[in-house]
Scaffold this active site. Structure first.
Site, PDB file in Angstrom:
ATOM      1  N   LYS A   1       0.820  -1.214   0.000  1.00 20.98           N
ATOM      2  CA  LYS A   1       0.000   0.000   0.000  1.00 20.98           C
ATOM      3  C   LYS A   1       0.853   1.261   0.000  1.00 20.98           C
ATOM      4  O   LYS A   1       0.453   2.273  -0.553  1.00 20.98           O
ATOM      5  CB  LYS A   1      -0.970  -0.007   1.189  1.00 20.98           C
ATOM      6  CG  LYS A   1      -2.115  -0.987   1.009  1.00 20.98           C
ATOM      7  CD  LYS A   1      -3.264  -0.699   1.956  1.00 20.98           C
ATOM      8  CE  LYS A   1      -4.386  -1.716   1.731  1.00 20.98           C
ATOM      9  NZ  LYS A   1      -5.428  -1.611   2.756  1.00 20.98           N
TER      10      LYS A   1
ATOM     11  N   LYS B   1      -5.883 -13.392  -8.411  1.00 20.02           N
ATOM     12  CA  LYS B   1      -7.175 -13.468  -7.739  1.00 20.02           C
ATOM     13  C   LYS B   1      -8.084 -12.319  -8.178  1.00 20.02           C
ATOM     14  O   LYS B   1      -7.623 -11.204  -8.378  1.00 20.02           O
ATOM     15  CB  LYS B   1      -6.879 -13.372  -6.230  1.00 20.02           C
ATOM     16  CG  LYS B   1      -8.062 -13.567  -5.337  1.00 20.02           C
ATOM     17  CD  LYS B   1      -7.631 -13.514  -3.871  1.00 20.02           C
ATOM     18  CE  LYS B   1      -8.651 -12.714  -3.082  1.00 20.02           C
ATOM     19  NZ  LYS B   1      -8.278 -12.462  -1.708  1.00 20.02           N
TER      20      LYS B   1
ATOM     21  N   LYS C   1     -11.378  -6.687  -5.590  1.00 22.23           N
ATOM     22  CA  LYS C   1     -12.305  -5.576  -5.638  1.00 22.23           C
ATOM     23  C   LYS C   1     -11.606  -4.283  -6.024  1.00 22.23           C
ATOM     24  O   LYS C   1     -12.241  -3.294  -6.307  1.00 22.23           O
ATOM     25  CB  LYS C   1     -13.087  -5.436  -4.332  1.00 22.23           C
ATOM     26  CG  LYS C   1     -12.271  -5.427  -3.073  1.00 22.23           C
ATOM     27  CD  LYS C   1     -13.203  -5.418  -1.848  1.00 22.23           C
ATOM     28  CE  LYS C   1     -12.408  -5.272  -0.571  1.00 22.23           C
ATOM     29  NZ  LYS C   1     -13.190  -4.854   0.564  1.00 22.23           N
TER      30      LYS C   1
END
Ligand code: TRP
Length: 334
Positions: free
Chosen positions: A116, A198, A201
Site C-alpha cells: 500500500k 485473484k 475488488k
C-alpha cells in the site's frame, strides 16, 4: 441442560470498493453457513477504510450498502452481532494500548504495508502502518477463537496472535490467542482477464472482476470477454487452461454442480455458449440478492436499528476485555 458455549468467530470487511463474486463465494456465503455453529461478530471496518483517503459521502453510503448486502445474503442479525467499527470506541482504545506492545520494525515489514505504501506513495500515513494493530484490537477485544480470512490477511492474524501472546506473557492470560480459519470451499475465483491472479475488488481493470452490484447485462458482457485459450475444449486444468478452469470453478460455485458434472455438461460445446451459460448462472444468483439489498437499503430505520443493537452488543463484549486490560496495565480506575 447446560449448553456448551459456542466458539467465537470474528470477521470484518472494509466498506470501500464494491465486493466481487469472489468475496461472495470465498467469504460472505460461508458466513451464512457458519452463523449457526459459532457466536459470530461481523464488523464493517470503516476505521481501517480511512487509512486510504475516502470520499465522506461515499464512505457513509457504502457502510449502509454493505450492511444491506450482508443482510440480503442471509446473515441474520438475531444470530450474529453485526456492527460498525467506529460505533464501538473500545477498538480505538485497545489499538492505542496494543501499539505499546508492537514494534515499528515489524510493522514496516508487513507485506500489505509495503504494497500500500507503494500504491499510495503520497499518503503513507501512521494509520496505514498501524492497520495491523487496529485489526489485532478488533479480533482480541472479542476473545475470538477463529478468524476466517483469505491468504492476503494471514500475516495480519499472525501478528494479532503475537501481540496477544506478548501481552499475556507480560501480565497474565488476558486475550484468547486467535486462529486463522481457512475456508475450504473449492472455488478461489480469479480475474476474468488475467486468470493468474485473484479476482480483486480493487483491480485496475473492472472488466476482470464481477461485482455483486453488476446487472445482468454487465455480468454477461464480462463473462463473454473472459480470457480462454485456443484449444476449444472445456476441461479443468488449472496449470495449462487457467481461464477455462476459472470459468468452470465459477460455474460450479454458482450452481452447486461439481467440476466433473460441469465438464460433462459442456462437453463438445463451444466457448461462446459456455461463457454465456456461466454468465447466466451468476446473474441468476445475484438478481434476488440485489433485489433484497435494494429493499433493505431503502429502509434506513431498520438498518439503523440493526446497527444500534449490534453496537450495543459488541460494546458490551468489547468493554469487558478492555476493562481487564486497563486494570492489568495499571490505569487508575474510579
Ligand atoms: N483487513 C481486513 C480486510 O481488508 C478487514 C478487517 C479489519 C478484518 N479488521 C478485521 C478481517 C478483523 C478479519 C478480522 O480484508
Amino acid at each position: 441442560m447446560v449448553e456448551e458455549a459456542k466458539k467465537i468467530l470474528y470477521s470484518a470487511v472494509q466498506p470501500t470498493n464494491n465486493l466481487t463474486i469472489g468475496n461472495y463465494v470465498g467469504a460472505i456465503r460461508n458466513f451464512v453457513a457458519l452463523q449457526n455453529d459459532y457466536d459470530c461478530f461481523f464488523a464493517i471496518a470503516n476505521m481501517h477504510a480511512i487509512t486510504v483517503r475516502q470520499n465522506p459521502a461515499e464512505l457513509r453510503q457504502r457502510t449502509l450498502s454493505l450492511l444491506a448486502l450482508y443482510l440480503a445474503c442471509g446473515i441474520n442479525p438475531e444470530k450474529c452481532v453485526i456492527y460498525v467499527q467506529s460505533h464501538v470506541p473500545a477498538h480505538a482504545e485497545l489499538c492505542w494500548t496494543l501499539n505499546t506492545f508492537t514494534y515499528v520494525g515489524e510493522m514496516e515489514r508487513m507485506t500489505q504495508f509495503k504494497d500500500k505504501s507503494a500504491r499510495h506513495a503520497d499518503n503513507i500515513n501512521m494509520g496505514l502502518m498501524d492497520y495491523p494493530v487496529l485489526m489485532a484490537a478488533d479480533i482480541l477485544l472479542y476473545q475470538t477463537d477463529y478468524v476466517p480470512v483469505g491468504l492476503d490477511q494471514r500475516q495480519h492474524v499472525e501478528i494479532a496472535r503475537d501481540i496477544a501472546q506478548r501481552f499475556n506473557n507480560v501480565y497474565s492470560p488476558t486475550f484468547k490467542v486467535p486462529e486463522a480459519m481457512f475456508m475450504k470451499v473449492g472455488a478461489k475465483i480469479n480475474d476474468l482477464l488475467d486468470p493468474s491472479k485473484k479476482m480483486s475488488k480493487s483491480s485496475e481493470n473492472v472488466n476482470g472482476s464481477v461485482f455483486l452490484s453488476d446487472d445482468k447485462d454487465t455480468v454477461i458482457r464480462k463473462f463473454k470477454r473472459a480470457v480462454t485459450d485456443s484449444e476449444a475444449c472445456i476441461r479443468y486444468d488449472s496449470e495449462n487452461k487457467r481461464g477455462v478452469s476459472n470459468l468452470l470453478s465459477v460455474y460450479s460455485a454458482f450452481t452447486g454442480k461439481s467440476l466433473e458434472e460441469a465438464e460433462r455438461e459442456f462437453a463438445g460445446k463451444g466457448y461462446g455458449d459456455f461463457k454465456l451459460a456461466v454468465g447466466e448462472a451468476v446473474a441468476e444468483k445475484l438478481a434476488p440478492i440485489q433485489k433484497k439489498q435494494a429493499e433493505l437499503f431503502a429502509d434506513k430505520e431498520y438498518l439503523n436499528a440493526v446497527l444500534r443493537s449490534g453496537a450495543e452488543r459488541a460494546a458490551k463484549a468489547a468493554n469487558r476485555t478492555l476493562a481487564k486490560v486497563y486494570k492489568k496495565i495499571g490505569f487508575y480506575q474510579i
